[in-house]
Motif scaffolding. Structure first.
Motif, mmCIF file in Angstrom:
data_model
loop_
_atom_site.group_PDB
_atom_site.id
_atom_site.type_symbol
_atom_site.label_atom_id
_atom_site.label_comp_id
_atom_site.label_asym_id
_atom_site.label_seq_id
_atom_site.Cartn_x
_atom_site.Cartn_y
_atom_site.Cartn_z
ATOM 1 N N CYS A 1 6.338 72.563 22.558
ATOM 2 C CA CYS A 1 6.176 72.853 24.530
ATOM 3 C C CYS A 1 7.531 72.625 24.557
ATOM 4 O O CYS A 1 7.739 72.978 25.999
ATOM 5 C CB CYS A 1 5.891 71.306 25.288
ATOM 6 S SG CYS A 1 4.212 71.034 24.168
ATOM 7 N N ALA A 2 9.021 72.808 24.137
ATOM 8 C CA ALA A 2 9.786 73.186 24.431
ATOM 9 C C ALA A 2 10.245 74.379 25.020
ATOM 10 O O ALA A 2 11.002 74.116 25.925
ATOM 11 C CB ALA A 2 11.075 73.360 23.046
ATOM 12 N N LYS A 3 9.610 75.469 24.880
ATOM 13 C CA LYS A 3 9.018 76.984 25.955
ATOM 14 C C LYS A 3 9.243 76.617 26.941
ATOM 15 O O LYS A 3 9.364 77.267 28.161
ATOM 16 C CB LYS A 3 8.617 77.673 25.554
ATOM 17 C CG LYS A 3 7.249 77.441 25.331
ATOM 18 C CD LYS A 3 6.487 78.335 23.952
ATOM 19 C CE LYS A 3 5.494 78.607 23.138
ATOM 20 N NZ LYS A 3 4.621 77.204 22.239
ATOM 21 N N HIS A 4 8.523 75.268 27.760
ATOM 22 C CA HIS A 4 8.267 75.089 29.485
ATOM 23 C C HIS A 4 8.952 74.572 29.359
ATOM 24 O O HIS A 4 9.256 73.808 30.507
ATOM 25 C CB HIS A 4 7.121 74.046 29.378
ATOM 26 C CG HIS A 4 5.221 74.937 28.929
ATOM 27 N ND1 HIS A 4 5.239 76.036 28.913
ATOM 28 C CD2 HIS A 4 5.131 74.767 27.735
ATOM 29 C CE1 HIS A 4 4.127 76.316 28.389
ATOM 30 N NE2 HIS A 4 3.902 75.408 27.086
ATOM 31 N N PHE A 5 10.329 73.930 29.039
ATOM 32 C CA PHE A 5 11.593 73.261 29.845
ATOM 33 C C PHE A 5 12.341 74.160 30.376
ATOM 34 O O PHE A 5 12.696 75.677 29.841
ATOM 35 C CB PHE A 5 12.065 71.741 28.199
ATOM 36 C CG PHE A 5 11.150 70.787 28.082
ATOM 37 C CD1 PHE A 5 9.634 71.238 27.695
ATOM 38 C CD2 PHE A 5 11.865 69.989 29.187
ATOM 39 C CE1 PHE A 5 9.465 70.067 27.577
ATOM 40 C CE2 PHE A 5 10.351 68.870 28.634
ATOM 41 C CZ PHE A 5 9.536 68.859 27.353
ATOM 42 N N ASP A 6 13.419 73.368 31.377
ATOM 43 C CA ASP A 6 14.430 74.184 31.354
ATOM 44 C C ASP A 6 15.191 74.138 31.117
ATOM 45 O O ASP A 6 16.126 75.973 31.326
ATOM 46 C CB ASP A 6 14.984 73.465 33.075
ATOM 47 C CG ASP A 6 13.434 73.423 33.861
ATOM 48 O OD1 ASP A 6 13.021 74.597 34.745
ATOM 49 O OD2 ASP A 6 13.581 72.104 35.129
ATOM 50 N N TYR A 7 15.582 73.448 30.068
ATOM 51 C CA TYR A 7 16.958 73.661 29.326
ATOM 52 C C TYR A 7 16.481 72.826 27.311
ATOM 53 O O TYR A 7 16.033 72.170 27.451
ATOM 54 C CB TYR A 7 18.312 72.468 29.702
ATOM 55 C CG TYR A 7 18.420 73.702 30.988
ATOM 56 C CD1 TYR A 7 19.462 73.940 31.388
ATOM 57 C CD2 TYR A 7 18.769 72.930 32.259
ATOM 58 C CE1 TYR A 7 20.605 74.426 32.393
ATOM 59 C CE2 TYR A 7 18.676 73.155 33.347
ATOM 60 C CZ TYR A 7 20.012 74.230 33.553
ATOM 61 O OH TYR A 7 20.833 74.302 34.505
ATOM 62 N N LEU A 8 17.277 73.267 26.642
ATOM 63 C CA LEU A 8 17.350 73.443 25.190
ATOM 64 C C LEU A 8 18.803 72.639 25.046
ATOM 65 O O LEU A 8 19.113 73.656 24.785
ATOM 66 C CB LEU A 8 16.758 74.701 24.564
ATOM 67 C CG LEU A 8 15.363 74.975 24.706
ATOM 68 C CD1 LEU A 8 15.069 75.963 23.406
ATOM 69 C CD2 LEU A 8 14.578 73.505 24.887
ATOM 70 N N VAL A 9 19.378 71.728 24.288
ATOM 71 C CA VAL A 9 20.066 70.988 23.505
ATOM 72 C C VAL A 9 19.645 70.601 22.309
ATOM 73 O O VAL A 9 18.538 70.186 22.492
ATOM 74 C CB VAL A 9 20.545 70.137 24.900
ATOM 75 C CG1 VAL A 9 21.819 69.443 24.138
ATOM 76 C CG2 VAL A 9 20.702 71.112 26.022
#
Ligand code: ADP
Ligand code: 5GP
Length: 220
Positions: A158-166
């Motif tokens: 689901c990370a691909k649906h977020f604005d930022y990855l940290v």
């Protein structure tokens, strides 16, 4: 609810359990005076040291379900065995003061909030590896290890649906990266002029008046 960012941003910090979102959230809250955590509601029992109204609003399942019916929650989800939900009133109270609201919630809730409030800024926190995630869960003394690890494998895509990855590898680095995102947003011209948010820039009145009332001599 008003979704305009000029009032204060809504941040969603989400991650598989054990990644470090609570640890990072607490450090951000200590370091950023404009940030306030949204206290959410849950039907699970308080853990040792947890207090009603501080860590969570601890509700009976019956009360929680009644509040769902009443439209009390911005989002709610069943995480593992319990219900969790974000009170709309909490988010509104914080952003109405011009502060940024920090929601530390699970992935299902994060995607719901993003749908309802498209201006909310969603940040997905990742562990450096699944092995390290397992170690962190073990170190925390997590009893439901296998369940949480299995759940994580369904959440990470689901990370691909977020604005930022940290990535939370070195804790201080992850905190700095999220702080940069938050500070950059509060330096947006749309945020400063839209909400008259000049205070934390430390500009003197003369310059504020020039920006607000002066005429830019470069014709556009
Ligand atoms: P979450 O809220 O995402 O479930 P926690 O904040 O409870 O995760 O962190 C899980 C465990 O990992 C805690 O024991 C915490 O001290 C530890 N931890 C958090 N960040 C790091 C890091 N960068 N390196 C090593 N351990 C960490
Ligand atoms: P815990 O029981 O360990 O405190 O929380 C379990 C999970 O529920 C964590 O991922 C936490 O971030 C999430 N959570 C806490 N409050 C809420 C909420 O209001 N909504 C949703 N969707 N998840 C929440």
């Amino acid at each position: 609810m008003d979704t305009k960012p000029s009032k204060g941003y809504v941040y969603i910090l989400s991650a598989p359990s054990g990644t470090g979102k609570t640890t990072i959230g607490n450090l951000l809250l200590k370091q950023l005076p404009f940030l306030e955590r949204v206290i959410t509601a849950t039907t699970r029992q308080p853990r040792e040291g947890e207090k009603h109204g501080v860590d969570y609003y601890f509700l009976q399942e019956e009360d929680f379900k009644k509040k769902i019916e009443e439209g009390y929650f911005l989002e709610w989800a069943k995480v593992y065995r319990y219900f969790y939900g974000t009170p709309k009133s909490e988010v509104k109270r914080i952003t109405d003061q011009g502060k940024d609201a920090l929601l530390i919630i699970d992935v299902q809730g994060a995607l719901q909030v993003k749908k309802i409030l498209p201006n909310a800024v969603s940040i997905f926190l990742l562990p450096p590896s699944l092995e390290e995630l397992k170690n962190r869960l073990i170190n925390r003394g997590e009893r439901e290890l296998e369940l949480r690890l299995e759940w994580a494998k369904g959440e990470i895509p689901c990370a691909k649906h977020f604005d930022y990855l940290v990535v939370n590898d070195v804790l201080e680095k992850a905190v700095e990266e999220i702080k940069s995102i938050m500070i950059a947003n509060r330096r947006r011209v749309s945020f400063i002029l839209g909400g008259d948010n000049f205070k934390e820039l430390g500009l003197n009145g003369e310059l504020i008046n020039l920006i607000k009332g002066g005429k830019c001599h470069v014709s556009k």
